[in-house]
Design a protein around this motif. Sequence first.
Motif, PDB file in Angstrom:
ATOM      1  N   PRO A  93       0.793  -1.237   0.000  1.00  0.00           N
ATOM      2  CA  PRO A  93       0.000   0.000   0.000  1.00  0.00           C
ATOM      3  C   PRO A  93       0.818   1.276   0.000  1.00  0.00           C
ATOM      4  O   PRO A  93       0.306   2.330  -0.381  1.00  0.00           O
ATOM      5  CB  PRO A  93      -0.831  -0.128   1.287  1.00  0.00           C
ATOM      6  N   TRP A  94       2.085   1.199   0.426  1.00  0.00           N
ATOM      7  CA  TRP A  94       2.920   2.406   0.466  1.00  0.00           C
ATOM      8  C   TRP A  94       3.678   2.651  -0.842  1.00  0.00           C
ATOM      9  O   TRP A  94       4.413   3.614  -0.968  1.00  0.00           O
ATOM     10  CB  TRP A  94       3.908   2.322   1.629  1.00  0.00           C
ATOM     11  N   TYR A 135      -1.804   5.270  -5.666  1.00  0.00           N
ATOM     12  CA  TYR A 135      -1.566   4.270  -4.628  1.00  0.00           C
ATOM     13  C   TYR A 135      -2.740   3.272  -4.614  1.00  0.00           C
ATOM     14  O   TYR A 135      -3.848   3.603  -5.051  1.00  0.00           O
ATOM     15  CB  TYR A 135      -1.421   4.940  -3.259  1.00  0.00           C
ATOM     16  N   PRO A 136      -2.498   2.058  -4.131  1.00  0.00           N
ATOM     17  CA  PRO A 136      -3.561   1.043  -4.155  1.00  0.00           C
ATOM     18  C   PRO A 136      -4.880   1.506  -3.545  1.00  0.00           C
ATOM     19  O   PRO A 136      -5.952   1.133  -4.025  1.00  0.00           O
ATOM     20  CB  PRO A 136      -2.943  -0.113  -3.361  1.00  0.00           C
ATOM     21  N   ARG A 137      -4.833   2.319  -2.486  1.00  0.00           N
ATOM     22  CA  ARG A 137      -6.075   2.779  -1.844  1.00  0.00           C
ATOM     23  C   ARG A 137      -6.933   3.631  -2.785  1.00  0.00           C
ATOM     24  O   ARG A 137      -8.130   3.823  -2.529  1.00  0.00           O
ATOM     25  CB  ARG A 137      -5.759   3.575  -0.575  1.00  0.00           C
ATOM     26  N   LYS A 144      -6.776  -2.790  -9.178  1.00  0.00           N
ATOM     27  CA  LYS A 144      -5.748  -3.444  -8.367  1.00  0.00           C
ATOM     28  C   LYS A 144      -5.325  -4.767  -9.000  1.00  0.00           C
ATOM     29  O   LYS A 144      -4.137  -5.103  -9.022  1.00  0.00           O
ATOM     30  CB  LYS A 144      -6.272  -3.692  -6.949  1.00  0.00           C
TER      31      LYS A 144
END
Length: 253
Positions: A93-94, A135-137, A144
Amino acid sequence: MTSGQILFELENLTHRFRLPQGDVTVLQDVSFKAREGEFIAIVGPSGAGKSTILRIINGLLRPSEGHVLYKGKPLTSTNLEAAMVFQSFALLPWLTVAENIELGLEPRGLDVAMQRKRAAMYIAKVGLEGYEEAYPRELSGGMKQRVGLARALAVEPEILLMDEPFSSLDALTSINLRDELLDIWADRDFPVNTVVMVTHLIEEAIELADRVLVLSSKPGQIAGDLTIDLPRPRRKRDKAFSEYVDKIFSLIA
């Protein structure tokens, strides 16, 4: 697609997991061969060892008994010519989209410039242009999974291993990604020419695969190995399609 030489072979594979209450056998005496260019789907009930087979092919697990031959030689470590797409996306996630895709390239000796070039190429291939720094979020489930697919393709493996890759997606996204997967598999510009996919959906297996391996319940054993002799694109309402569904269902049941 025409199948070629034998790419890998599982010989008399048995695998046990050690648990506090004792050993549990999840696979027993599993044997099959896969040829270059094949699309193989593995189906079976929960706990039959489907995902375990993928991890053994990838070299992430060593079988308790039996062995894997890859291009005629015993597989004794991680198979760098295979890549995995996970059901849970498995994105960090980062890291951005581009950074997640580049993650598997550095250990393979590519310099930074080549990593970025390779990542950009596969971002474009899976339709994620413009999302390189996201970012994934910030992504939908389908996006994804496209990142996961691009990350696996970017290492340019000979075998693409897929562990229920569409099960957590909505129906429309799943349909689109299945179509794109077949396009990638059939495209000779891609290094990937062999796919092994685990799915719990019988219809998905028949729609995509050349062969369907059916596992019995615990411990998993090969209950059937069916060649799907249907032209593509395959239509679920066709009588022949329904007959394959019934046959596979009866093998599982």
